[in-house]
Scaffold this motif. Structure first.
Motif, PDB file in Angstrom:
ATOM      1  N   LYS A 219       0.766  -4.918   0.330  1.00  0.00           N
ATOM      2  CA  LYS A 219      -0.291  -5.942   0.409  1.00  0.00           C
ATOM      3  C   LYS A 219       0.309  -7.321   0.620  1.00  0.00           C
ATOM      4  CE  LYS A 219      -3.774  -3.855  -2.626  1.00  0.00           C
ATOM      5  NZ  LYS A 219      -4.438  -3.998  -3.939  1.00  0.00           N
ATOM      6  N   TYR A 220       1.426  -7.602  -0.045  1.00  0.00           N
ATOM      7  CA  TYR A 220       2.052  -8.917   0.053  1.00  0.00           C
ATOM      8  C   TYR A 220       2.671  -9.121   1.432  1.00  0.00           C
ATOM      9  CZ  TYR A 220       5.184 -12.806  -0.872  1.00  0.00           C
ATOM     10  OH  TYR A 220       5.843 -14.003  -0.809  1.00  0.00           O
TER      11      TYR A 220
ATOM     12  N   LEU B 197       2.497  -0.392  -3.368  1.00  0.00           N
ATOM     13  CA  LEU B 197       1.216  -0.821  -2.811  1.00  0.00           C
ATOM     14  C   LEU B 197       1.104  -2.344  -2.831  1.00  0.00           C
ATOM     15  CD1 LEU B 197      -1.597   0.039  -1.756  1.00  0.00           C
ATOM     16  CD2 LEU B 197      -2.322   0.087  -4.128  1.00  0.00           C
ATOM     17  N   GLU B 198       1.482  -2.957  -3.924  1.00  0.00           N
ATOM     18  CA  GLU B 198       1.439  -4.421  -4.014  1.00  0.00           C
ATOM     19  C   GLU B 198       2.399  -5.064  -3.016  1.00  0.00           C
ATOM     20  OE1 GLU B 198      -0.628  -6.520  -5.663  1.00  0.00           O
ATOM     21  OE2 GLU B 198      -1.684  -4.663  -6.087  1.00  0.00           O
TER      22      GLU B 198
ATOM     23  N   PRO C 118      -0.976  -8.070   4.544  1.00  0.00           N
ATOM     24  CA  PRO C 118      -2.291  -7.882   3.915  1.00  0.00           C
ATOM     25  C   PRO C 118      -3.297  -7.132   4.792  1.00  0.00           C
ATOM     26  CG  PRO C 118      -1.603 -10.180   3.797  1.00  0.00           C
ATOM     27  CD  PRO C 118      -0.610  -9.459   4.640  1.00  0.00           C
TER      28      PRO C 118
ATOM     29  N   LEU D 118       2.122   1.982  -7.414  1.00  0.00           N
ATOM     30  CA  LEU D 118       1.316   0.757  -7.416  1.00  0.00           C
ATOM     31  C   LEU D 118       2.173  -0.454  -7.035  1.00  0.00           C
ATOM     32  CD1 LEU D 118      -0.942   1.333 -10.555  1.00  0.00           C
ATOM     33  CD2 LEU D 118      -1.634   1.388  -8.152  1.00  0.00           C
ATOM     34  N   SER D 119       3.446  -0.458  -7.434  1.00  0.00           N
ATOM     35  CA  SER D 119       4.350  -1.546  -7.044  1.00  0.00           C
ATOM     36  C   SER D 119       4.572  -1.546  -5.540  1.00  0.00           C
ATOM     37  CB  SER D 119       5.695  -1.405  -7.764  1.00  0.00           C
ATOM     38  OG  SER D 119       5.535  -1.520  -9.141  1.00  0.00           O
TER      39      SER D 119
ATOM     40  N   THR E 138      -5.629   2.014  -4.464  1.00  0.00           N
ATOM     41  CA  THR E 138      -5.357   2.231  -5.886  1.00  0.00           C
ATOM     42  C   THR E 138      -6.054   3.506  -6.351  1.00  0.00           C
ATOM     43  OG1 THR E 138      -5.231  -0.166  -6.201  1.00  0.00           O
ATOM     44  CG2 THR E 138      -5.474   1.189  -8.164  1.00  0.00           C
TER      45      THR E 138
END
Length: 157
Positions: free
Chosen positions: A48-49, A44-45, A52, A41-42, A63
């Motif tokens: 996204k950052y 993935l974030e 995007p 998940l980290s 997710t």
């Protein structure tokens, strides 16, 4: 009467200071699997950052995909996360482990990028050498053709 109040207050204090703030869920995700999920998940974030739009083209929810990968449903994940988060020090240790894993992989990626850049530089140098050699070969061929044509002209006269 004082003894009853003291006993009740001691019992109330003992129950009130109970270490387990959140009850252990029935289907608790194991600690190591939870760390793996938190790591993914980290990542993935971070994706996204950084970009995007890269995840907008996916047909699935990223997710949900990660939870499916670990065979965990969202409710199970949330309850397990709440359970682990209730123990601040344990939860901090889990995040520290995720952070050290991210750093280790970042170092690996940095070294791979450096190797890739060195390969590109070597290829550029080789292509420049090949271009120079081909130019010299063309010039030599042109000289040879001119010399041959001059010989032919000389023999014709």
């Amino acid at each position: 009467m004082k003894k009853i109040i003291i006993i009740i207050s001691v019992l109330f204090f003992a129950v009130g200071c109970k270490k387990e703030l959140v009850k252990k869920p029935e289907r608790l995700v194991e600690r190591d699997k939870m760390i793996d999920i938190m790591y993914d998940l980290s990542l993935l974030e971070a994706i996204k950052y950084q970009n995007p739009m890269s995840l907008d083209s996916c047909d699935t929810n990223p997710t949900r995909f990660i939870l499916k990968k670990y065979k965990v449903d969202s409710l199970q994940f949330v309850k397990s996360n709440m359970y682990y988060a209730a123990d601040y020090n344990g939860y901090k240790d889990m995040f520290d482990e995720v952070g050290s894993r991210l750093e280790k992989n970042e170092k690996k990626m940095d070294s791979l990028i450096k190797l890739e850049n060195k390969k590109k530089q070597l290829l550029k140098k080789k292509s420049k050498i090949i271009k120079k050699d081909s130019i010299k070969a063309k010039e030599g061929l042109v000289k040879a053709v001119k010399a041959d044509s001059l010989k032919k002209k000389a023999t014709l006269k």
